[in-house]
Scaffold this active site. Structure first.
Site, mmCIF file in Angstrom:
data_model
loop_
_atom_site.group_PDB
_atom_site.id
_atom_site.type_symbol
_atom_site.label_atom_id
_atom_site.label_comp_id
_atom_site.label_asym_id
_atom_site.label_seq_id
_atom_site.Cartn_x
_atom_site.Cartn_y
_atom_site.Cartn_z
ATOM 1 N N GLN A 77 42.750 40.415 -43.020
ATOM 2 C CA GLN A 77 41.748 39.712 -43.371
ATOM 3 C C GLN A 77 40.559 40.754 -44.227
ATOM 4 O O GLN A 77 39.688 40.363 -44.819
ATOM 5 C CB GLN A 77 40.900 39.239 -42.317
ATOM 6 C CG GLN A 77 40.331 40.237 -41.233
ATOM 7 C CD GLN A 77 39.890 39.647 -39.973
ATOM 8 O OE1 GLN A 77 40.807 39.180 -38.906
ATOM 9 N NE2 GLN A 77 38.721 39.062 -39.847
ATOM 10 N N ASN B 57 48.027 39.716 -35.187
ATOM 11 C CA ASN B 57 46.591 39.687 -35.760
ATOM 12 C C ASN B 57 46.701 39.864 -37.276
ATOM 13 O O ASN B 57 47.818 39.520 -37.951
ATOM 14 C CB ASN B 57 46.260 41.032 -35.230
ATOM 15 C CG ASN B 57 44.792 41.208 -34.982
ATOM 16 O OD1 ASN B 57 44.081 40.295 -35.511
ATOM 17 N ND2 ASN B 57 44.208 42.099 -34.372
ATOM 18 N N HIS C 205 37.077 36.489 -31.752
ATOM 19 C CA HIS C 205 38.176 36.758 -32.584
ATOM 20 C C HIS C 205 39.155 35.692 -32.484
ATOM 21 O O HIS C 205 39.198 34.874 -31.644
ATOM 22 C CB HIS C 205 38.739 38.343 -32.508
ATOM 23 C CG HIS C 205 39.587 38.666 -33.499
ATOM 24 N ND1 HIS C 205 39.373 38.524 -34.923
ATOM 25 C CD2 HIS C 205 40.841 39.345 -33.376
ATOM 26 C CE1 HIS C 205 40.550 38.986 -35.554
ATOM 27 N NE2 HIS C 205 41.426 39.707 -34.494
ATOM 28 N N CYS D 19 39.081 35.458 -39.526
ATOM 29 C CA CYS D 19 40.220 35.462 -38.442
ATOM 30 C C CYS D 19 40.486 34.034 -38.343
ATOM 31 O O CYS D 19 41.784 33.903 -38.254
ATOM 32 C CB CYS D 19 39.719 36.597 -37.171
ATOM 33 S SG CYS D 19 38.384 35.297 -36.551
#
Ligand SMILES: *[C@@H]1O[C@H](CO)[C@@H](O)[C@H](O)[C@H]1NC(C)=O
Length: 343
Positions: free
Chosen positions: A145, A307, A286, A151
């Site tokens: 990102q 992630n 997040h 996110c």
């Protein structure tokens, strides 16, 4: 005799002070020199250039503090996971938090019209003991990102890529930038939610590919020429019942699931490998994607999270985090606002 002892004690004490002082003055610059060199090497590896010497000095101080804390943690008691000096090493935790997360929690969860309930996996029992959706080719390579609070878009897209593969048999990397630029339910680099992203995707008729509408870590105008022909679509989404890791397990056993998490602490910033078990709250800020679960040889159960901080973070971009903790919210609140797209 007593007088002599007293004297020799004083002498030894003085000597000790002298030795300590000498080694201090000798060691201080050596350590400093080593850290300066480490910072320089780190800058080269990560292609970091600072605008002036003042900025470099400021970044060096932050780098130094981070290194010391990381080393202290890694040299301390083994708690099953390690930290590493990664690309975030010259950012304070506050800076990191502000630039690399982006889950914008709302007072109440947004529920899509009609299809959010009942939880469709509520009666699902055929749960494998371990699962990794990567081995089933339902997970695209890890994305990054960058310094953009997107996110939420990465999480929604990863879950959508998963269900698309499961339902259509085709793994496609879908466009995150399309969500950042075009989804007016959310705020691009300023944050958003997976549920509202799913609502946008549904109303938009789907998403195009990453190749057609590539990510550039910045808010832009929606390029409608690129979004005209979506390649994958969803019928809606469902929320996983909150504060229930068993329900989350039922969902993850069926498809990759979007997960909100308090993912901005020092332990997250520098996580390297092992099963994360650091202390954190459920102040979710997040978003990641749960793509499986497992158990270590030592018997520690974990979730596998994908992630969006690039492959240089964690276990090639992934994290193992403790599963079935005593808090109903799950570790770092991971079981509080999970959801998945339907297709
Ligand atoms: C689960 O089973 C119960 C009892 O049979 C049933 O009432 C319910 O509708 C089922 N839920 C789902 C989501 O299938």
């Amino acid at each position: 005799m007593a007088k002599q002892n007293h004297f020799s004690f004083l002498t030894s004490a003085t000597l000790l002070v002298i030795i300590v002082c000498v080694s201090e003055t000798l060691c201080r610059p050596l350590e400093e020199e080593h850290l300066l060199k480490q910072h320089e090497e780190w800058m080269a590896i990560h292609g970091r250039v600072y605008k002036d010497t003042a900025e470099r000095a400021k970044r060096y101080e932050i780098f130094k503090e981070n290194i010391k804390r990381i080393n202290a943690f890694n040299n301390g008691k083994d708690v099953g996971y390690k930290l590493a000096v990664n690309k975030f090493a010259d950012l304070t935790n506050e800076e990191f938090r502000a630039s690399h997360t982006g889950y914008k929690r709302r007072p109440t969860r947004v529920l899509s019209s009609g299809d959010a309930k009942p939880f469709k996996y509520a009666n699902f029992t055929a749960i494998p003991s371990t699962l990794d959706w990567r081995t089933k080719k339902a997970v695209t390579p890890v994305k990054d990102q960058g310094g953009c609070g997107s996110c939420w878009a990465f999480s929604a897209v990863a879950a959508m890529e998963g269900i698309t593969m499961i339902k259509k048999g085709k793994l496609m990397s879908l466009s995150v930038q399309e969500l950042v630029d075009c989804d007016n339910n959310d705020d691009g680099c300023w944050g958003g939610l997976m549920d509202t992203a799913f609502e946008f995707i549904k109303s938009n008729g789907g998403l195009t590919t990453e190749a057609n509408y590539p990510y550039h870590a910045d808010d832009g105008t929606c390029d409608t020429a690129k979004t005209a022909n979506p390649v994958a679509s969803i019928t809606g989404y469902q929320d996983v019942p909150a504060n229930n890791e068993k329900a989350l397990l039922q969902a993850v056993a069926n498809q990759p699931v979007s997960v909100a998490i308090e993912g901005s602490g020092f332990g997250f910033q520098f996580y390297s490998n092992g099963v994360f078990s650091g202390s954190c709250g459920a102040d979710i800020d997040h978003a990641v994607t749960a793509i499986g679960y497992g158990k270590t040889s030592g018997g520690t159960k974990y979730w596998l999270l994908k992630n969006s901080w690039g492959t240089g973070w964690g276990e090639s971009g992934y994290m193992k985090i403790q599963k079935d903790v005593s808090s109903k919210a799950g570790l770092c609140g991971l079981a509080t606002e999970a959801s998945y797209p339907t297709a």
